[in-house]
Write a protein that holds these residues in place. Structure first.
Motif, short mmCIF file in Angstrom:
data_model
loop_
_atom_site.label_atom_id
_atom_site.label_comp_id
_atom_site.label_asym_id
_atom_site.label_seq_id
_atom_site.Cartn_x
_atom_site.Cartn_y
_atom_site.Cartn_z
N ALA A 147 0.81 -1.23 0.00
CA ALA A 147 0.00 0.00 0.00
C ALA A 147 0.83 1.27 0.00
O ALA A 147 0.28 2.36 -0.12
CB ALA A 147 -0.96 -0.01 1.19
N SER A 148 2.17 1.16 0.09
CA SER A 148 2.99 2.36 -0.01
C SER A 148 3.08 2.82 -1.47
O SER A 148 3.56 3.92 -1.74
CB SER A 148 4.39 2.11 0.55
N GLN A 149 2.62 1.98 -2.40
CA GLN A 149 2.49 2.39 -3.79
C GLN A 149 1.16 3.14 -3.93
O GLN A 149 0.17 2.78 -3.29
CB GLN A 149 2.45 1.17 -4.72
N THR A 150 1.12 4.17 -4.76
CA THR A 150 -0.15 4.87 -4.93
C THR A 150 -1.17 3.90 -5.50
O THR A 150 -0.85 3.09 -6.37
CB THR A 150 -0.01 6.10 -5.86
N HIS A 151 -2.39 3.98 -4.98
CA HIS A 151 -3.43 3.05 -5.41
C HIS A 151 -4.81 3.66 -5.21
O HIS A 151 -4.99 4.60 -4.45
CB HIS A 151 -3.31 1.73 -4.64
N TYR A 152 -5.76 3.07 -5.91
CA TYR A 152 -7.17 3.44 -5.78
C TYR A 152 -8.00 2.36 -6.46
O TYR A 152 -7.46 1.55 -7.20
CB TYR A 152 -7.45 4.82 -6.41
N TRP A 153 -9.29 2.37 -6.21
CA TRP A 153 -10.17 1.41 -6.87
C TRP A 153 -11.38 2.14 -7.41
O TRP A 153 -11.79 3.17 -6.89
CB TRP A 153 -10.58 0.27 -5.92
N PHE A 154 -11.93 1.59 -8.49
CA PHE A 154 -13.01 2.24 -9.22
C PHE A 154 -14.08 1.23 -9.62
O PHE A 154 -13.77 0.06 -9.84
CB PHE A 154 -12.48 2.87 -10.52
N ASN A 155 -15.28 1.71 -9.79
CA ASN A 155 -16.34 0.93 -10.41
C ASN A 155 -16.67 1.63 -11.72
O ASN A 155 -17.35 2.65 -11.73
CB ASN A 155 -17.58 0.86 -9.52
N LEU A 156 -16.17 1.09 -12.81
CA LEU A 156 -16.40 1.70 -14.12
C LEU A 156 -17.56 1.04 -14.86
O LEU A 156 -17.76 1.29 -16.04
CB LEU A 156 -15.10 1.61 -14.95
N THR A 157 -18.34 0.23 -14.14
CA THR A 157 -19.45 -0.50 -14.76
C THR A 157 -20.78 0.15 -14.39
O THR A 157 -20.83 1.13 -13.65
CB THR A 157 -19.47 -1.97 -14.29
N ASP A 158 -21.86 -0.45 -14.88
CA ASP A 158 -23.20 0.05 -14.56
C ASP A 158 -23.88 -0.80 -13.49
O ASP A 158 -25.08 -0.73 -13.29
CB ASP A 158 -24.07 0.12 -15.83
N LYS A 159 -23.08 -1.61 -12.76
CA LYS A 159 -23.60 -2.45 -11.68
C LYS A 159 -22.78 -2.21 -10.41
O LYS A 159 -21.61 -1.86 -10.46
CB LYS A 159 -23.52 -3.93 -12.05
N GLU A 160 -23.41 -2.43 -9.27
CA GLU A 160 -22.75 -2.27 -7.98
C GLU A 160 -21.59 -3.26 -7.85
O GLU A 160 -21.64 -4.37 -8.37
CB GLU A 160 -23.79 -2.53 -6.88
N VAL A 161 -20.54 -2.85 -7.13
CA VAL A 161 -19.40 -3.70 -6.84
C VAL A 161 -19.26 -3.81 -5.32
O VAL A 161 -19.31 -2.80 -4.62
CB VAL A 161 -18.08 -3.13 -7.41
N LYS A 162 -19.11 -5.05 -4.84
CA LYS A 162 -18.84 -5.27 -3.42
C LYS A 162 -17.54 -6.03 -3.32
O LYS A 162 -17.32 -7.01 -4.03
CB LYS A 162 -19.95 -6.09 -2.76
N PHE A 163 -16.66 -5.53 -2.43
CA PHE A 163 -15.40 -6.23 -2.25
C PHE A 163 -14.93 -6.14 -0.80
O PHE A 163 -15.28 -5.21 -0.08
CB PHE A 163 -14.32 -5.73 -3.21
N LEU A 164 -14.18 -7.16 -0.41
CA LEU A 164 -13.58 -7.19 0.90
C LEU A 164 -12.21 -6.54 0.80
O LEU A 164 -11.41 -6.89 -0.08
CB LEU A 164 -13.42 -8.66 1.36
N LEU A 165 -11.97 -5.58 1.65
CA LEU A 165 -10.68 -4.90 1.75
C LEU A 165 -10.09 -5.27 3.09
O LEU A 165 -10.71 -5.07 4.14
CB LEU A 165 -10.88 -3.37 1.66
N VAL A 166 -8.90 -5.86 3.06
CA VAL A 166 -8.19 -6.17 4.31
C VAL A 166 -6.89 -5.41 4.27
O VAL A 166 -6.05 -5.64 3.40
CB VAL A 166 -7.94 -7.69 4.47
N SER A 167 -6.72 -4.49 5.22
CA SER A 167 -5.51 -3.68 5.31
C SER A 167 -4.71 -4.13 6.52
O SER A 167 -5.27 -4.37 7.59
CB SER A 167 -5.85 -2.21 5.49
N SER A 168 -3.40 -4.20 6.33
CA SER A 168 -2.55 -4.53 7.48
C SER A 168 -2.34 -3.27 8.30
O SER A 168 -2.30 -2.17 7.77
CB SER A 168 -1.21 -5.11 7.02
N LYS A 169 -2.22 -3.45 9.59
CA LYS A 169 -1.91 -2.34 10.49
C LYS A 169 -0.41 -2.24 10.59
O LYS A 169 0.31 -3.22 10.47
CB LYS A 169 -2.44 -2.61 11.90
#
Length: 171
Positions: A147-169
């Motif tokens: 995650a020290s790399q620049t990042h982002y997430w997008f929904n470029l579709t016409d439907k909802e997106v659900k995802f699990l995000l697990v971040s380390s502390k």
């Protein structure tokens, strides 16, 4: 690298709610000195700390990632939802969050923080950008990155997106 816009937004929200650094620290479990450094753009904030801060301020964490006025935040929040899946466990070295992006959610700016992120798509197609490279993952697919790399997430579709995000502390 610290993002000064996160600190500026944090300070503005804290002052709007008439909270001192001490009060916000008590509500988040984050130290006063750390909050002060973030507000001054002298320290980076992890997703976990930002989630705690956002919860204490009663805002969605996404408000820290795009320079928008308050009217724009409302529309942004209508498309981006997250659900804390920690069940109150704060001692773990990772933080699971269920994220829902509504159709066409492509706003926001890539950001970076310490630790790692793991993404697992439950429903829909998620476009993930890491270090300027974009890829699309679908249901049952996952990705993990520094995650020290620049990042982002997008929904470029016409439907909802659900995802699990697990971040380390990070400690």
């Amino acid at each position: 690298m610290a993002d000064p816009s996160i600190g500026t937004t944090l300070k503005k929200l804290r002052k709007e709610r008439k909270l001192t650094l001490k009060q916000l620290a008590e509500n988040t479990g984050v130290s006063i000195s750390f909050l002060s450094q973030v507000e001054r753009g002298k320290s980076s904030v992890t997703l976990e700390s930002l989630r705690k801060i956002a919860d204490a301020l009663h805002v969605d964490p996404s408000v820290f990632f795009a320079e928008q006025d308050a009217a724009d935040w409302t529309s942004r929040l209508e498309r981006f939802y997250y659900k804390d899946l920690t069940h109150g466990v704060q001692e773990a070295n990772f933080v699971p969050v269920l994220v829902t992006l509504h159709p066409g959610d492509s706003e926001g700016n890539p950001f970076a923080h310490s630790g790692y992120e793991f993404l697992f798509v439950v429903e829909g197609e998620l476009t993930v950008e890491v270090a300027g490279e974009r890829s699309t993952i679908g249901p049952g697919d996952s990705t993990m990155f520094d995650a020290s790399q620049t990042h982002y997430w997008f929904n470029l579709t016409d439907k909802e997106v659900k995802f699990l995000l697990v971040s380390s502390k990070t400690v």
